[in-house]
Write a protein that holds these residues in place. Sequence first.
Motif, PDB file in Angstrom:
ATOM      1  N   GLU A 194      -7.793  11.504   0.027  1.00  0.00           N
ATOM      2  CA  GLU A 194      -8.632  10.409   0.513  1.00  0.00           C
ATOM      3  C   GLU A 194      -9.144   9.555  -0.645  1.00  0.00           C
ATOM      4  O   GLU A 194      -9.165   8.316  -0.558  1.00  0.00           O
ATOM      5  CB  GLU A 194      -9.811  10.966   1.316  1.00  0.00           C
ATOM      6  N   GLN A 195      -9.553  10.193  -1.746  1.00  0.00           N
ATOM      7  CA  GLN A 195     -10.017   9.443  -2.908  1.00  0.00           C
ATOM      8  C   GLN A 195      -8.899   8.598  -3.504  1.00  0.00           C
ATOM      9  O   GLN A 195      -9.124   7.450  -3.923  1.00  0.00           O
ATOM     10  CB  GLN A 195     -10.559  10.414  -3.961  1.00  0.00           C
ATOM     11  N   VAL A 196      -7.692   9.153  -3.538  1.00  0.00           N
ATOM     12  CA  VAL A 196      -6.554   8.412  -4.080  1.00  0.00           C
ATOM     13  C   VAL A 196      -6.290   7.162  -3.246  1.00  0.00           C
ATOM     14  O   VAL A 196      -6.061   6.069  -3.783  1.00  0.00           O
ATOM     15  CB  VAL A 196      -5.304   9.306  -4.141  1.00  0.00           C
ATOM     16  N   VAL A 197      -6.334   7.293  -1.912  1.00  0.00           N
ATOM     17  CA  VAL A 197      -6.093   6.142  -1.048  1.00  0.00           C
ATOM     18  C   VAL A 197      -7.181   5.089  -1.250  1.00  0.00           C
ATOM     19  O   VAL A 197      -6.896   3.878  -1.317  1.00  0.00           O
ATOM     20  CB  VAL A 197      -6.013   6.569   0.429  1.00  0.00           C
ATOM     21  N   HIS A 198      -8.439   5.514  -1.367  1.00  0.00           N
ATOM     22  CA  HIS A 198      -9.528   4.563  -1.621  1.00  0.00           C
ATOM     23  C   HIS A 198      -9.296   3.809  -2.932  1.00  0.00           C
ATOM     24  O   HIS A 198      -9.538   2.594  -3.013  1.00  0.00           O
ATOM     25  CB  HIS A 198     -10.866   5.299  -1.661  1.00  0.00           C
ATOM     26  N   ASP A 199      -8.835   4.527  -3.956  1.00  0.00           N
ATOM     27  CA  ASP A 199      -8.565   3.875  -5.240  1.00  0.00           C
ATOM     28  C   ASP A 199      -7.436   2.852  -5.107  1.00  0.00           C
ATOM     29  O   ASP A 199      -7.501   1.762  -5.703  1.00  0.00           O
ATOM     30  CB  ASP A 199      -8.210   4.925  -6.290  1.00  0.00           C
ATOM     31  N   LEU A 200      -6.409   3.193  -4.346  1.00  0.00           N
ATOM     32  CA  LEU A 200      -5.293   2.264  -4.163  1.00  0.00           C
ATOM     33  C   LEU A 200      -5.731   1.022  -3.391  1.00  0.00           C
ATOM     34  O   LEU A 200      -5.277  -0.089  -3.675  1.00  0.00           O
ATOM     35  CB  LEU A 200      -4.144   2.969  -3.429  1.00  0.00           C
ATOM     36  N   ALA A 223      -6.198   2.918   6.638  1.00  0.00           N
ATOM     37  CA  ALA A 223      -5.349   3.440   5.571  1.00  0.00           C
ATOM     38  C   ALA A 223      -5.625   4.916   5.279  1.00  0.00           C
ATOM     39  O   ALA A 223      -4.693   5.708   5.122  1.00  0.00           O
ATOM     40  CB  ALA A 223      -5.524   2.600   4.305  1.00  0.00           C
ATOM     41  N   VAL A 224      -6.889   5.301   5.205  1.00  0.00           N
ATOM     42  CA  VAL A 224      -7.214   6.693   4.872  1.00  0.00           C
ATOM     43  C   VAL A 224      -6.792   7.652   5.984  1.00  0.00           C
ATOM     44  O   VAL A 224      -6.078   8.631   5.720  1.00  0.00           O
ATOM     45  CB  VAL A 224      -8.714   6.845   4.542  1.00  0.00           C
ATOM     46  N   LEU A 255       0.826  -1.208   0.000  1.00  0.00           N
ATOM     47  CA  LEU A 255       0.000   0.000   0.000  1.00  0.00           C
ATOM     48  C   LEU A 255       0.857   1.254   0.000  1.00  0.00           C
ATOM     49  O   LEU A 255       0.603   2.209  -0.749  1.00  0.00           O
ATOM     50  CB  LEU A 255      -0.918  -0.004   1.221  1.00  0.00           C
ATOM     51  N   VAL A 256       1.876   1.264   0.860  1.00  0.00           N
ATOM     52  CA  VAL A 256       2.750   2.430   0.940  1.00  0.00           C
ATOM     53  C   VAL A 256       3.485   2.637  -0.376  1.00  0.00           C
ATOM     54  O   VAL A 256       3.599   3.766  -0.878  1.00  0.00           O
ATOM     55  CB  VAL A 256       3.748   2.268   2.109  1.00  0.00           C
ATOM     56  N   ASP A 257       3.965   1.548  -0.964  1.00  0.00           N
ATOM     57  CA  ASP A 257       4.677   1.647  -2.235  1.00  0.00           C
ATOM     58  C   ASP A 257       3.759   2.126  -3.353  1.00  0.00           C
ATOM     59  O   ASP A 257       4.186   2.867  -4.250  1.00  0.00           O
ATOM     60  CB  ASP A 257       5.279   0.286  -2.596  1.00  0.00           C
TER      61      ASP A 257
END
Length: 327
Positions: free
Chosen positions: A311-317, A289-290, A242-244
């Motif tokens: 927040e949207q980017v993290v949800h997509d990931l 994560a968010v 996730l971090v990567d």
Amino acid sequence: MTETTRTADGTAGRSVDVAAEGTRIAANIGRVIEGKPDVVRLALVVLLAEGHLLIEDVPGVGKTTLAKALAASIDATVRRIQFTPDLLPSDVTGVSVYDQETREFEFKPGAIFANLVVADEINRASPKTQSALLECMEERQVTVDGVSYELARPFLVMATQNPIEMEGTYPLPEAQRDRFTARVSMGYPDREAELAMLDERATTDPLTTLPAVADAATIKELITAVGTLHVAEAVRRYVVALVDATRRSPDLRVGASPRAGLQLLRAARAAAALAGRDHVLPDDVQALAVPVLAHRLLLTADATLARRSAEQVVHDLLATVPVPRGR
């Protein structure tokens, strides 16, 4: 989850039930913060992960009240710092003062020397003063005139801030945002909770009578117990993936740091312990994560123009990174 703590010489100490203690503290805070169980739970997760919490929202929704309610629920040393444009770094960390009688410099500790530090409206102070917290939050120590002073454990900074678009605020330095384990927004209460608040707080403030239900020693034992939770290699690899993924996202110009991965795993351990489990699940990582990652990320210009949020980017990931199966 019940764990037997260990004393300094390695012998077994008393057993602590992290889930039961967490429930008691959360219920106590809930007497003041109504209708926000998820926010209260995240605050407890950050406390048991030995991290720091950033509470961001518009004025008047209970940011400072949450910080003060958590502080009141724990019988530990508490200091509040009201961040203003004229606040100096020495007001936070302390200063060496020359003593005429002894003819030596004596260190006068600042407001940071407490178990729980409430940094109210942190983004109203200058970046120089905000940066005085960097060493405190990461290394749990203060260095003044070349001498380092250890801070008490547990040590938690709960900072509140208004959105940076508001007048008289400064954005937090990137290095300081990265030191906050999680960011949470209070949001407005629902109608029933707001109605109850109008009835109950017309003449009294429940904070004034809120009892302490835990002490600093108990919190230290809970933190120690949380650190013993089992984390499977598959879950650790999931955190790293996730971090990567944030570093390779086309929507981000700055991804999550290695510190972000460490804090995400610590927070997942605390969440699992509060749920009564002795191991971490991928669900714990996904749920955190968010709040743990989003405030550290910097969007590209194109993503900003497209009105994307971190927040949207993290949800997509989360939707694209494969989730490990099994324990």
